[in-house]
Design a protein around this motif. Structure first.
Motif, PDB file in Angstrom:
ATOM      1  N   VAL A  81       0.933  -1.275   0.126  1.00  0.00           N
ATOM      2  CA  VAL A  81       0.562   0.238   0.200  1.00  0.00           C
ATOM      3  C   VAL A  81       1.252   1.671  -0.213  1.00  0.00           C
ATOM      4  O   VAL A  81       0.468   2.448  -0.381  1.00  0.00           O
ATOM      5  N   VAL A  82       1.900   1.200   0.880  1.00  0.00           N
ATOM      6  CA  VAL A  82       2.915   2.756   1.188  1.00  0.00           C
ATOM      7  C   VAL A  82       3.558   3.015  -0.277  1.00  0.00           C
ATOM      8  O   VAL A  82       3.513   3.741  -1.137  1.00  0.00           O
ATOM      9  N   ALA A  83       3.685   1.417  -1.086  1.00  0.00           N
ATOM     10  CA  ALA A  83       4.623   1.381  -2.146  1.00  0.00           C
ATOM     11  C   ALA A  83       3.828   2.629  -3.569  1.00  0.00           C
ATOM     12  O   ALA A  83       4.399   2.814  -4.192  1.00  0.00           O
ATOM     13  N   LYS A  84       2.571   0.987  -3.074  1.00  0.00           N
ATOM     14  CA  LYS A  84       1.697   2.359  -4.441  1.00  0.00           C
ATOM     15  C   LYS A  84       1.316   3.291  -4.494  1.00  0.00           C
ATOM     16  O   LYS A  84       1.098   4.528  -5.134  1.00  0.00           O
ATOM     17  N   GLU A  85       0.644   3.951  -2.997  1.00  0.00           N
ATOM     18  CA  GLU A  85       1.911   5.277  -2.435  1.00  0.00           C
ATOM     19  C   GLU A  85       1.885   6.695  -2.957  1.00  0.00           C
ATOM     20  O   GLU A  85       1.677   7.215  -3.707  1.00  0.00           O
ATOM     21  N   ALA A  86       3.769   6.112  -2.740  1.00  0.00           N
ATOM     22  CA  ALA A  86       4.421   6.668  -3.279  1.00  0.00           C
ATOM     23  C   ALA A  86       4.779   6.433  -4.601  1.00  0.00           C
ATOM     24  O   ALA A  86       5.324   7.773  -4.862  1.00  0.00           O
ATOM     25  N   LEU A  87       4.388   5.870  -5.056  1.00  0.00           N
ATOM     26  CA  LEU A  87       3.922   5.810  -6.938  1.00  0.00           C
ATOM     27  C   LEU A  87       3.309   6.100  -7.618  1.00  0.00           C
ATOM     28  O   LEU A  87       3.912   7.508  -8.763  1.00  0.00           O
ATOM     29  N   SER A  88       2.450   6.423  -7.259  1.00  0.00           N
ATOM     30  CA  SER A  88       1.346   7.757  -7.237  1.00  0.00           C
ATOM     31  C   SER A  88       1.767   8.875  -7.233  1.00  0.00           C
ATOM     32  O   SER A  88       2.088   9.509  -7.952  1.00  0.00           O
ATOM     33  N   GLN A  89       2.172   8.959  -5.677  1.00  0.00           N
ATOM     34  CA  GLN A  89       2.720  10.726  -5.934  1.00  0.00           C
ATOM     35  C   GLN A  89       4.158  10.957  -6.332  1.00  0.00           C
ATOM     36  O   GLN A  89       3.897  11.992  -6.868  1.00  0.00           O
ATOM     37  N   ALA A  90       4.584   9.812  -6.785  1.00  0.00           N
ATOM     38  CA  ALA A  90       5.885  10.030  -7.783  1.00  0.00           C
ATOM     39  C   ALA A  90       5.790  10.181  -9.114  1.00  0.00           C
ATOM     40  O   ALA A  90       6.023  11.405  -9.503  1.00  0.00           O
ATOM     41  N   SER A  91       4.619   9.799  -9.637  1.00  0.00           N
ATOM     42  CA  SER A  91       4.000   9.638 -11.006  1.00  0.00           C
ATOM     43  C   SER A  91       3.817  11.778 -11.398  1.00  0.00           C
ATOM     44  O   SER A  91       3.828  11.941 -11.964  1.00  0.00           O
ATOM     45  N   ASP A 123       7.118  20.603  -4.568  1.00  0.00           N
ATOM     46  CA  ASP A 123       7.716  20.332  -4.456  1.00  0.00           C
ATOM     47  C   ASP A 123       9.434  19.637  -3.694  1.00  0.00           C
ATOM     48  O   ASP A 123       9.354  19.220  -3.202  1.00  0.00           O
ATOM     49  N   ARG A 124       9.455  21.245  -3.020  1.00  0.00           N
ATOM     50  CA  ARG A 124      10.009  21.302  -1.860  1.00  0.00           C
ATOM     51  C   ARG A 124       9.027  20.228  -0.681  1.00  0.00           C
ATOM     52  O   ARG A 124       9.597  19.738   0.086  1.00  0.00           O
ATOM     53  N   ALA A 125       7.367  20.234  -0.835  1.00  0.00           N
ATOM     54  CA  ALA A 125       6.933  19.214   0.247  1.00  0.00           C
ATOM     55  C   ALA A 125       6.856  18.115  -0.202  1.00  0.00           C
ATOM     56  O   ALA A 125       7.131  17.641   1.109  1.00  0.00           O
ATOM     57  N   LEU A 126       7.373  18.213  -1.381  1.00  0.00           N
ATOM     58  CA  LEU A 126       7.231  16.311  -1.868  1.00  0.00           C
ATOM     59  C   LEU A 126       8.595  15.686  -1.659  1.00  0.00           C
ATOM     60  O   LEU A 126       8.143  14.641  -1.211  1.00  0.00           O
ATOM     61  N   ILE A 127       9.402  16.539  -1.562  1.00  0.00           N
ATOM     62  CA  ILE A 127      10.285  16.222  -1.695  1.00  0.00           C
ATOM     63  C   ILE A 127      11.064  15.786  -0.091  1.00  0.00           C
ATOM     64  O   ILE A 127      11.329  14.826   0.519  1.00  0.00           O
ATOM     65  N   ALA A 128      10.673  16.998   0.913  1.00  0.00           N
ATOM     66  CA  ALA A 128      10.374  16.463   2.034  1.00  0.00           C
ATOM     67  C   ALA A 128       9.933  15.482   3.112  1.00  0.00           C
ATOM     68  O   ALA A 128      10.154  14.538   3.547  1.00  0.00           O
ATOM     69  N   LYS A 129       8.807  15.065   2.169  1.00  0.00           N
ATOM     70  CA  LYS A 129       7.887  13.987   2.649  1.00  0.00           C
ATOM     71  C   LYS A 129       8.880  12.827   2.294  1.00  0.00           C
ATOM     72  O   LYS A 129       8.610  11.925   2.886  1.00  0.00           O
ATOM     73  N   THR A 130       9.678  12.888   1.341  1.00  0.00           N
ATOM     74  CA  THR A 130       9.883  11.798   0.772  1.00  0.00           C
ATOM     75  C   THR A 130      11.008  12.028   1.891  1.00  0.00           C
ATOM     76  O   THR A 130      11.138  10.550   1.791  1.00  0.00           O
ATOM     77  N   ARG A 131      11.745  12.618   1.650  1.00  0.00           N
ATOM     78  CA  ARG A 131      13.350  12.484   3.324  1.00  0.00           C
ATOM     79  C   ARG A 131      12.002  11.511   3.724  1.00  0.00           C
ATOM     80  O   ARG A 131      13.126  10.979   4.354  1.00  0.00           O
TER      81      ARG A 131
END
Lengths: 218, 488
Positions: B78-88, B194-202
């Protein structure tokens, strides 16, 4: 789309107070990963049980359960308690399973067209089952495994909606109102659906349970 | 096999009472009345006993017990799919920002040890800049286990390794600047989202267990030291993109293969079964021709299915409207898994086979009949539809976020929850459907036929002018929403 879901505040609070799973889901909404895992642990067996009886295959049921949990997770940010958590979960599971069953039916139709004689040995018929049982057990005592198979096949004779209503009622202990919410029907329609389902089950199982006669395959 | 027959006899009033009694769903009066009958009437007692016995027999049905890893696997998936969705989503935004390409800088500076940078620069911004190449392609790093696999993948030439600007930007440093300085500049130029996304990914990255984090860091260090750094980064991204198009089962299968050689061999097989790019164009052209010839029939079928048209092409392609509508019908059918309902026949498929390259043509040829060929075609069109939808999304100016919000405010809470529970694309489609239901006259068979809504959308207002038409389905009747009558 960060849009809050409108529901009356007191109703939401009631569910939050009464249903610990709603509180867990609210934690999930706040990005608490441990809460999500806890929800999965609490519901995994229950959900897979219902889905397996609904779609007929364990492997598919587990995939569908995962898909259901994925949808729950994706919807977390906009979750507002509008019912018991289990009602919401099974509403999603019902959608997921319906889609899968639709695809399964299509595939099966094509498969049968190309291989009309296939699948004949896949499952023992009730007829065969009863004959085998009678050969091994002259007194026609119904052992547990045989009983389980007969009951499972009887449940499979029900239409999808009747089957789901029975499963939610029997395994999840849902009230008519909760089943109605889950299946998007009126409470009255659920009452009728469950009555039909039980009468159908009685028609199939009664001769077997009462006298050990195998159900009429005609 | 012989299935047991269903006994569909009409339940009588007593059956209904007894079932409700067993389910504790009778009110006090009805319950008392029935209990009096149970005392006085043996037949009623007998009926109750039989219903109870049948109901109790259901206890023998097996209850599933999933294995111990199920919860962990589910949460990870679930987490991987969610991350995938955000990454795309992130990738789409990034590709839209053409100015980012200017950040591609000319010369590579001396490599700085990743771990050393983290050690000597306690400043969180500098750490973030150091981690930026990982964070921007976090999911791709997770998909590729180690540099050896990546190198073998590169050697196998399965994926395009020509570096894009973005891949070069990730790898390159500015003249006279260190990697960290370059990345700090890139971070400073990013917008808030984009910064928020980077921060979340971090946060996600930091949340990985020690071994996983170390593995990713080692991969990044190895990439920086490799003479083919840009090509390898590109292969990594392409591999991840390709892997994202696989089913969960296929991805699990790849994950289960530990040896790089075995994984690459399986990747090759999977790619061979896919439709190559030139053949996609062939299939698309064939679909377009077919749609043009059979437009009337396709639109008739679509009307029968009450498919709501998608707005994207209607706005983007005003010319040849009917033909494009018919093309959309074919894609819609493939997406719904209902391609068998369209009248493709063997002659149509022969024509397609004659145009395709050897491998995909062979796949069609192996099919025994047109229905099986439709299944193969369906799988190709589903993949193509994703690309198609991505492209077309940019042509959809009508649905501003505000319109969606206004619409959502009007939906009943359970419908909102239902929509939010769908994957993003399906949720968007469901919202589009709701929009059409509420605005009317814009769907197949409506008075305006297949017309797009007026520019800028139409105000939401009372509109069920077909209350007496007998329709009460999701797509046929807006009354359902007006009255919030969801249970009919």
């Amino acid at each position: 789309m960060g849009v809050g879901l409108a529901t009356s505040e007191p109703a939401g609070q009631t569910y939050e107070q009464r249903d610990p799973d709603v509180r867990l889901m609210l934690d999930v909404r706040a990005d608490n990963a441990a809460a999500f895992e806890e929800l999965v642990l609490r519901y995994q067996n229950r959900l897979v049980t219902v889905l397996e009886h609904l779609v007929g295959r364990r492997e598919l049921a587990e995939d569908l359960a995962q898909e259901t949990f994925l949808r729950v997770y994706r919807a977390r940010k906009n979750y507002v308690p509008g019912s018991k958590f289990s009602t919401w979960l099974y509403t999603i599971a019902n959608n997921v399973a319906s889609n899968a069953l639709r695809s399964q039916r299509r595939r099966r139709e094509v498969h049968w067209e190309s291989k009309p004689s296939g699948d004949s040995q896949a499952v023992m018929s009730l007829d065969q089952l009863a004959q085998a049982a009678s050969g091994q057990m002259p007194t026609r005592l119904i052992d547990k495994a045989e009983m389980r198979d007969v009951v499972r096949m009887a449940v499979e004779t029900l239409g999808e909606r009747q089957r789901l209503a029975v499963l939610l009622n029997k395994f999840e202990g849902m009230s008519y109102e909760e089943i109605a919410q889950t299946m998007r029907m009126t409470t009255k329609a659920v009452k009728s659906l469950l009555t039909r389902a039980r009468v159908n089950l009685r028609g199939v199982l009664e001769p077997y349970l009462e006298r050990g006669d195998h159900p009429d395959p005609s | 096999m012989t299935a047991p027959a269903r006994h569909d006899r009409e339940p009588n009033a007593l059956d209904e009472e007894l079932v409700a009694y067993l389910d504790d769903e009778l009110d006090a009066d009805a319950r008392a009345k029935l209990e009096r009958r149970l005392v006085s009437e043996p037949g009623v007692r007998e009926s109750l006993r039989k219903l109870t016995r049948v109901w109790d027999a259901l206890e023998t049905l097996p209850r599933a017990e999933v294995n111990e890893a199920f919860a962990t696997t589910t949460v990870e998936a679930v987490v991987a799919k969610e991350a995938l969705s955000q990454a795309s989503t992130f990738a789409m935004r990034r590709s839209a920002r053409s100015w980012m390409r200017g950040v591609a800088l000319l010369a590579a500076c001396a490599l700085v040890s990743f771990v050393a940078v983290r050690w000597f620069w306690p400043d969180p911004n500098q750490q973030l800049a150091n981690d930026l190449p990982i964070l921007e392609n976090y999911d791709a790093f997770r998909a590729v286990r180690n540099i050896e696999f990546l190198r073998e993948l590169h050697q196998a030439s399965l994926f395009d390794s020509k570096p894009t600007d973005a891949a070069t930007a990730t790898a390159a440093t500015g003249p006279g600047k260190s990697l960290v300085e370059t990345n700090l500049a890139r971070l400073a130029a990013m917008n808030d989202d984009d910064r928020a996304l980077i921060a979340k990914t971090r946060v996600d990255f930091e949340g990985l267990d020690e071994n996983q984090r170390l593995r990713i860091e080692q991969l990044e260090v190895a990439l920086r030291a490799d003479p083919n750094e840009s090509e390898l980064r590109q292969v990594m991204i392409r591999y991840f993109e390709w892997q994202s198009s696989l089913s969960t089962g296929q991805r699990d299968e790849l994950r289960s293969l530990n040896a790089p050689g075995a994984r690459i061999a399986r990747v090759k097989d999977m790619i061979a079964a896919d439709l190559p790019e030139p053949d996609r164009a062939v299939v698309f052209e064939w679909v377009r021709e077919y749609a043009e010839e059979e437009a009337d029939e396709l639109l008739r079928i679509a009307r029968g299915k009450q498919w709501v048209p998608r707005p994207e092409l209607l706005e983007a392609m005003q010319r040849d409207k009917k033909k494009w509508q018919a093309v959309l019908v074919i894609f819609r059918a493939a997406e719904n898994g209902e391609l068998e309902d369209l009248p493709f026949n063997e002659v149509d498929f022969k024509l397609l086979e004659s145009r395709l390259s050897e491998v995909p043509a062979g796949r069609l040829e192996e099919c025994l009949n047109a229905d099986m060929k439709k299944l193969v075609l369906s799988s190709w069109l589903q993949t193509m539809a994703r690309d198609f939808a991505e492209k077309m999304r940019n042509f959809d100016p009508r649905f501003a976020d505000r319109d969606y919000k206004d619409l959502l405010e009007k939906l009943p809470v359970d419908r909102k929850n239902e929509i939010f529970s769908l994957p993003p694309e399906q949720a968007r489609q469901a919202l589009n459907d709701e929009w059409y239901l509420r605005n009317g006259d814009t769907r197949f068979g409506g008075p305006g036929g297949f017309m797009p809504p007026p520019p800028g959308g139409r105000p939401f207002g009372p509109r069920d002018d077909d209350r007496n038409d007998g329709k009460n389905g999701r797509r046929g009747d807006r009354r359902r929403h007006d009255d919030d009558d969801r249970h009919d």
